[in-house]
Enzyme design. Structure first.
Site, mmCIF file in Angstrom:
data_model
loop_
_atom_site.group_PDB
_atom_site.id
_atom_site.type_symbol
_atom_site.label_atom_id
_atom_site.label_comp_id
_atom_site.label_asym_id
_atom_site.label_seq_id
_atom_site.Cartn_x
_atom_site.Cartn_y
_atom_site.Cartn_z
ATOM 1 N N LYS A 160 -6.800 6.477 -4.641
ATOM 2 C CA LYS A 160 -7.426 6.647 -5.953
ATOM 3 C C LYS A 160 -7.743 5.240 -6.458
ATOM 4 O O LYS A 160 -7.220 4.250 -5.900
ATOM 5 C CB LYS A 160 -6.511 7.396 -6.928
ATOM 6 C CG LYS A 160 -5.261 6.641 -7.348
ATOM 7 C CD LYS A 160 -4.530 7.421 -8.441
ATOM 8 C CE LYS A 160 -3.428 6.576 -9.047
ATOM 9 N NZ LYS A 160 -2.690 7.258 -10.102
ATOM 10 N N THR B 72 12.280 8.946 -0.939
ATOM 11 C CA THR B 72 12.598 10.285 -0.414
ATOM 12 C C THR B 72 11.386 10.743 0.396
ATOM 13 O O THR B 72 10.626 11.609 -0.038
ATOM 14 C CB THR B 72 12.906 11.292 -1.548
ATOM 15 O OG1 THR B 72 11.875 11.212 -2.546
ATOM 16 C CG2 THR B 72 14.233 11.007 -2.198
ATOM 17 N N GLY C 36 -4.554 12.734 -2.513
ATOM 18 C CA GLY C 36 -3.805 12.010 -1.491
ATOM 19 C C GLY C 36 -2.691 11.241 -2.171
ATOM 20 O O GLY C 36 -2.214 11.636 -3.226
ATOM 21 N N CYS D 149 2.710 10.707 -3.074
ATOM 22 C CA CYS D 149 3.555 11.685 -3.765
ATOM 23 C C CYS D 149 3.144 13.140 -3.591
ATOM 24 O O CYS D 149 3.923 13.927 -3.071
ATOM 25 C CB CYS D 149 3.610 11.323 -5.244
ATOM 26 S SG CYS D 149 4.293 9.690 -5.464
ATOM 27 N N MET E 283 -9.243 17.815 -13.777
ATOM 28 C CA MET E 283 -10.299 18.792 -13.505
ATOM 29 C C MET E 283 -11.387 18.189 -12.646
ATOM 30 O O MET E 283 -12.470 18.747 -12.558
ATOM 31 C CB MET E 283 -10.922 19.231 -14.839
ATOM 32 C CG MET E 283 -10.119 20.251 -15.570
ATOM 33 S SD MET E 283 -10.204 21.823 -14.696
ATOM 34 C CE MET E 283 -10.160 22.918 -16.083
ATOM 35 N N LYS F 56 3.596 14.569 0.056
ATOM 36 C CA LYS F 56 4.991 14.690 0.529
ATOM 37 C C LYS F 56 5.788 15.673 -0.328
ATOM 38 O O LYS F 56 6.619 16.403 0.184
ATOM 39 C CB LYS F 56 5.666 13.320 0.598
ATOM 40 C CG LYS F 56 6.349 12.869 -0.660
ATOM 41 C CD LYS F 56 7.294 11.704 -0.423
ATOM 42 C CE LYS F 56 7.733 11.090 -1.741
ATOM 43 N NZ LYS F 56 8.595 11.923 -2.560
HETATM 44 N N1 NAI Z 1 5.457 5.909 -6.510
HETATM 45 C C1 NAI Z 1 5.326 6.728 -7.526
HETATM 46 O O1 NAI Z 1 4.280 6.727 -8.194
HETATM 47 C C2 NAI Z 1 6.427 7.675 -7.910
HETATM 48 C C3 NAI Z 1 7.517 7.923 -7.069
HETATM 49 N N2 NAI Z 1 8.501 8.824 -7.440
HETATM 50 C C4 NAI Z 1 9.657 9.032 -6.599
HETATM 51 O O2 NAI Z 1 10.557 7.915 -6.768
HETATM 52 C C5 NAI Z 1 11.246 7.616 -5.552
HETATM 53 C C6 NAI Z 1 10.987 6.169 -5.151
HETATM 54 O O3 NAI Z 1 9.602 6.045 -4.914
HETATM 55 P P1 NAI Z 1 8.897 4.621 -4.788
HETATM 56 O O4 NAI Z 1 9.428 3.675 -5.807
HETATM 57 O O5 NAI Z 1 7.445 4.913 -4.754
HETATM 58 O O6 NAI Z 1 9.402 4.182 -3.332
HETATM 59 P P2 NAI Z 1 9.190 2.773 -2.621
HETATM 60 O O7 NAI Z 1 9.202 3.043 -1.182
HETATM 61 O O8 NAI Z 1 8.053 2.050 -3.263
HETATM 62 O O9 NAI Z 1 10.523 1.957 -3.026
HETATM 63 C C7 NAI Z 1 11.811 2.242 -2.566
HETATM 64 C C8 NAI Z 1 12.592 0.935 -2.456
HETATM 65 O O10 NAI Z 1 13.941 1.226 -2.094
HETATM 66 C C9 NAI Z 1 14.380 0.193 -1.219
HETATM 67 N N3 NAI Z 1 15.543 0.685 -0.482
HETATM 68 C C10 NAI Z 1 15.578 1.528 0.585
HETATM 69 N N4 NAI Z 1 16.841 1.782 0.942
HETATM 70 C C11 NAI Z 1 17.635 1.071 0.104
HETATM 71 C C12 NAI Z 1 19.044 0.933 -0.054
HETATM 72 N N5 NAI Z 1 19.912 1.579 0.715
HETATM 73 N N6 NAI Z 1 19.515 0.130 -1.052
HETATM 74 C C13 NAI Z 1 18.663 -0.532 -1.863
HETATM 75 N N7 NAI Z 1 17.328 -0.432 -1.765
HETATM 76 C C14 NAI Z 1 16.821 0.360 -0.811
HETATM 77 C C15 NAI Z 1 13.180 -0.093 -0.361
HETATM 78 O O11 NAI Z 1 13.287 -1.363 0.261
HETATM 79 C C16 NAI Z 1 12.044 -0.004 -1.384
HETATM 80 O O12 NAI Z 1 11.772 -1.270 -1.965
HETATM 81 C C17 NAI Z 1 10.739 8.662 -4.531
HETATM 82 O O13 NAI Z 1 11.613 9.749 -4.565
HETATM 83 C C18 NAI Z 1 9.386 9.078 -5.100
HETATM 84 O O14 NAI Z 1 9.015 10.376 -4.701
HETATM 85 C C19 NAI Z 1 8.472 9.448 -8.645
HETATM 86 C C20 NAI Z 1 7.431 9.230 -9.517
HETATM 87 C C21 NAI Z 1 6.332 8.334 -9.221
HETATM 88 O O1 UGA Z 2 5.410 12.007 -8.161
HETATM 89 C C1 UGA Z 2 4.699 11.035 -8.178
HETATM 90 O O2 UGA Z 2 4.955 10.058 -7.506
HETATM 91 C C2 UGA Z 2 3.490 10.967 -9.072
HETATM 92 O O3 UGA Z 2 2.386 11.675 -8.442
HETATM 93 C C3 UGA Z 2 1.168 11.709 -9.196
HETATM 94 O O4 UGA Z 2 0.692 10.383 -9.448
HETATM 95 P P1 UGA Z 2 -0.217 9.555 -8.406
HETATM 96 O O5 UGA Z 2 -0.031 10.083 -7.024
HETATM 97 O O6 UGA Z 2 0.067 8.128 -8.682
HETATM 98 O O7 UGA Z 2 -1.747 9.781 -8.779
HETATM 99 P P2 UGA Z 2 -2.639 10.851 -9.556
HETATM 100 O O8 UGA Z 2 -3.402 10.154 -10.594
HETATM 101 O O9 UGA Z 2 -1.869 12.038 -9.966
HETATM 102 O O10 UGA Z 2 -3.676 11.268 -8.398
HETATM 103 C C4 UGA Z 2 -3.252 11.919 -7.215
HETATM 104 C C5 UGA Z 2 -4.448 12.326 -6.362
HETATM 105 O O11 UGA Z 2 -5.172 13.391 -6.984
HETATM 106 C C6 UGA Z 2 -6.554 13.082 -7.039
HETATM 107 N N1 UGA Z 2 -7.119 13.724 -8.258
HETATM 108 C C7 UGA Z 2 -6.513 13.601 -9.451
HETATM 109 C C8 UGA Z 2 -7.045 14.195 -10.589
HETATM 110 C C9 UGA Z 2 -8.223 14.953 -10.490
HETATM 111 O O12 UGA Z 2 -8.754 15.523 -11.480
HETATM 112 N N2 UGA Z 2 -8.806 15.060 -9.275
HETATM 113 C C10 UGA Z 2 -8.290 14.461 -8.145
HETATM 114 O O13 UGA Z 2 -8.870 14.603 -7.049
HETATM 115 C C11 UGA Z 2 -6.613 11.556 -7.063
HETATM 116 O O14 UGA Z 2 -7.861 11.088 -6.580
HETATM 117 C C12 UGA Z 2 -5.468 11.192 -6.139
HETATM 118 O O15 UGA Z 2 -5.877 11.207 -4.791
HETATM 119 C C13 UGA Z 2 1.456 12.370 -10.546
HETATM 120 O O16 UGA Z 2 0.268 12.359 -11.358
HETATM 121 C C14 UGA Z 2 2.583 11.659 -11.292
HETATM 122 O O17 UGA Z 2 2.881 12.357 -12.503
HETATM 123 C C15 UGA Z 2 3.832 11.635 -10.389
HETATM 124 O O18 UGA Z 2 4.889 10.923 -11.017
#
Ligand code: NAI
Ligand code: UGA
Length: 431
Positions: free
Chosen positions: A327, A84, A265, A268, A258, A271
């Site tokens: 990170k 997304t 950055g 997530c 903290m 965006k």
């Molecule tokens: N990356 C993270 O740490 C976290 C991400 N999220 C959320 O989860 C969602 C997914 O994020 P990520 O896994 O990071 O994304 P990603 O970009 O790593 O993976 C998405 C996958 O979906 C595939 N894809 C795209 N269109 C498709 C389709 N029509 N059918 C089947 N596969 C398809 C892509 O090829 C890709 O492998 C987003 O909404 C994100 O905001 C939530 C928590 C943590």
């Molecule tokens: O929605 C998401 O995809 C995810 O986004 C973050 O996870 P992530 O982006 O993997 O990393 P974080 O550990 O949260 O760090 C995010 C940024 O904040 C910075 N940060 C974090 C903690 C802190 O004390 N200070 C700080 O500058 C980190 O350096 C990094 O750039 C959230 O922590 C997850 O709970 C969530 O699922």
């Protein structure tokens, strides 16, 4: 339970491998054939601690990957883990969700039994019921509530600790329309919910969608507040880390998240905060505090470079940038603050030599025009440098030695644990 997962990126792959580990039969449906091949070969398509061994153990048995949407027909529940992303104006881009829902709906047209479709991607309130559900209805020819049901179950895992975060979460949030869907999802997560430390939140779909954004907005704003206070501490000549450690002892505040410095950055926070701000404006509300959180975050890299410029004439200087990923523990460079630091250093005429243990290839590939010399080690980057900055808190930077520097000046954006006696100048961004 038989589970299909659409999208096998960071979230989809982690969730699939972990659910297989918990005893479910899982199939990943993914459009990228390389990812499908990797999973079926028992290899992890992404680097996450604990993932490779789980995929290796379950691939070919309870975990499979495919490009064929029809495989969802053998499953009871489908989790949508599609991207997304942020569109150019900052708003939520739903094209991948729509495309995935269409293909899933097409496949479900051939299903006779009940099927639950769960949105796990981060989406704004209303998306599950007003965007995904109508597409499923249209494509499958089945009305929601008449064989197909939808639910929303946000994911809170962090990159770098994805497996552990998924298996031992603080909370599981289930946003459902029906008792049957809630019961099915409780069963899916039963082994995780058996842990007394995991809270179960059962709510409606719209609240579940917003919980995810509120969670990320809160955490990002917390870091921005910590940075605002850190900048004030620096002006007063006080150490923000000592101040905020004491502040965090207040239970209402908590000592986690903290760490002041260069800011947030990654794929997530930027965006999701942007999507929530755009969504709020669309609803007629000005999210002033979130606007300010972004403004503070945007300024930190410039402050770091300004601080360095107090000690080194940047024009023509050779500056080492230590760390490029957003990170430690990941090679992800999306919206990494380090890249802003590089850009500002270049703007001010410095030559940049950078080192990161895992992220350099990504910068080379994704930013071919960024003028950076890459070093093989942190020591190599520091060799002959007129100054250095720490942009990512990789643990290996704690052991840095500064003998080779032309001038031993270090400006630290992440509060690493270096031997300051070895330096002529050590400045922390907020201490
Ligand atoms: N990356 C993270 O740490 C976290 C991400 N999220 C959320 O989860 C969602 C997914 O994020 P990520 O896994 O990071 O994304 P990603 O970009 O790593 O993976 C998405 C996958 O979906 C595939 N894809 C795209 N269109 C498709 C389709 N029509 N059918 C089947 N596969 C398809 C892509 O090829 C890709 O492998 C987003 O909404 C994100 O905001 C939530 C928590 C943590
Ligand atoms: O929605 C998401 O995809 C995810 O986004 C973050 O996870 P992530 O982006 O993997 O990393 P974080 O550990 O949260 O760090 C995010 C940024 O904040 C910075 N940060 C974090 C903690 C802190 O004390 N200070 C700080 O500058 C980190 O350096 C990094 O750039 C959230 O922590 C997850 O709970 C969530 O699922």
């Amino acid at each position: 339970m038989n589970v299909s997962i659409i999208g096998s990126g960071y979230v989809g792959t982690t969730v699939a491998a972990c659910l297989a580990d918990l005893g479910h039969e899982v199939v990943n449906v993914e459009i990228d054939e390389d990812i499908v091949d990797a999973i079926n070969a028992g290899e992890a398509p992404i680097h996450e601690s604990g993932l490779e061994e789980r995929i290796a153990e379950h691939a070919g048995a309870s975990l499979r990957a495919t490009t064929d949407y029809d495989e969802v027909l053998e499953t009871d529940v489908t989790l949508l883990c599609l991207p997304t992303p942020q569109s150019d104006d900052g708003s939520l881009e739903l094209a991948p969700m729509r495309a995935g829902a269409e293909m899933l709906g097409d496949a479900l047209a051939a299903k006779d039994d009940d099927h639950l479709v769960v949105v796990k991607s981060t989406v704004l309130p209303g998306t599950t019921e007003e965007v995904v559900a109508p597409i499923l209805e249209e494509q499958s020819g089945t009305a929601i509530g008449d064989g197909i049901d939808v639910a929303m179950n946000p994911e809170f895992l962090r990159m770098g600790t994805a497996v552990q975060d998924f298996l031992e979460p603080d909370k599981v949030v289930l946003g459902t329309r029906t008792d049957a869907a809630a019961e099915q999802l409780r069963e899916l997560y039963a082994p995780i919910l058996a842990n007394d430390d995991t809270h179960l939140v059962e709510t409606d779909v719209r609240e579940a969608e917003l919980i995810k954004y509120a969670n990320n907005a809160f955490l990002a704003s917390k870091v921005s507040l910590v940075n605002d206070l850190g900048n004030i501490a620096k002006e007063y000549g006080a150490d923000a880390y000592e101040v905020l450690e004491a502040v965090g002892l207040d239970d209402r505040i908590s000592e986690r998240f903290m760490r002041s410095g260069l800011g947030w950055g990654g794929s997530c926070f930027p965006k999701d905060v942007a999507a929530l701000r755009a969504g709020a404006r669309e609803q007629g509300y000005e999210p002033e505090l979130l606007d300010a959180a972004v403004a503070v975050n945007d300024e930190q890299p410039r402050r770091l470079v300004d601080l360095l410029a107090d000690h080194v004439d940047l024009e023509g200087a050779r500056i080492a940038v230590l760390g490029l990923s957003f990170k430690p523990g990941t090679d992800d460079i999306r919206k990494s603050r380090a890249l802003d630091v590089v850009e500002y250093l270049r703007e001010r005429g410095a030559a940049v030599v950078a080192y990161d243990p895992v992220a350099m290839d990504n910068v080379r590939e994704q930013y071919p025009d960024l003028e950076i010399e890459y070093a093989d080690s942190a020591a190599g980057a520091l060799e002959g440098a007129d100054g250095a900055v720490v942009a990512t808190d990789w643990p290996e930077f704690d052991a840095l030695e500064f003998d080779g520097m032309a001038r031993r000046v270090l400006v630290d954006g992440r509060r690493i644990d270096v031997d300051k006696d070895e330096l002529d100048v050590y400045e922390g961004l907020t201490w």
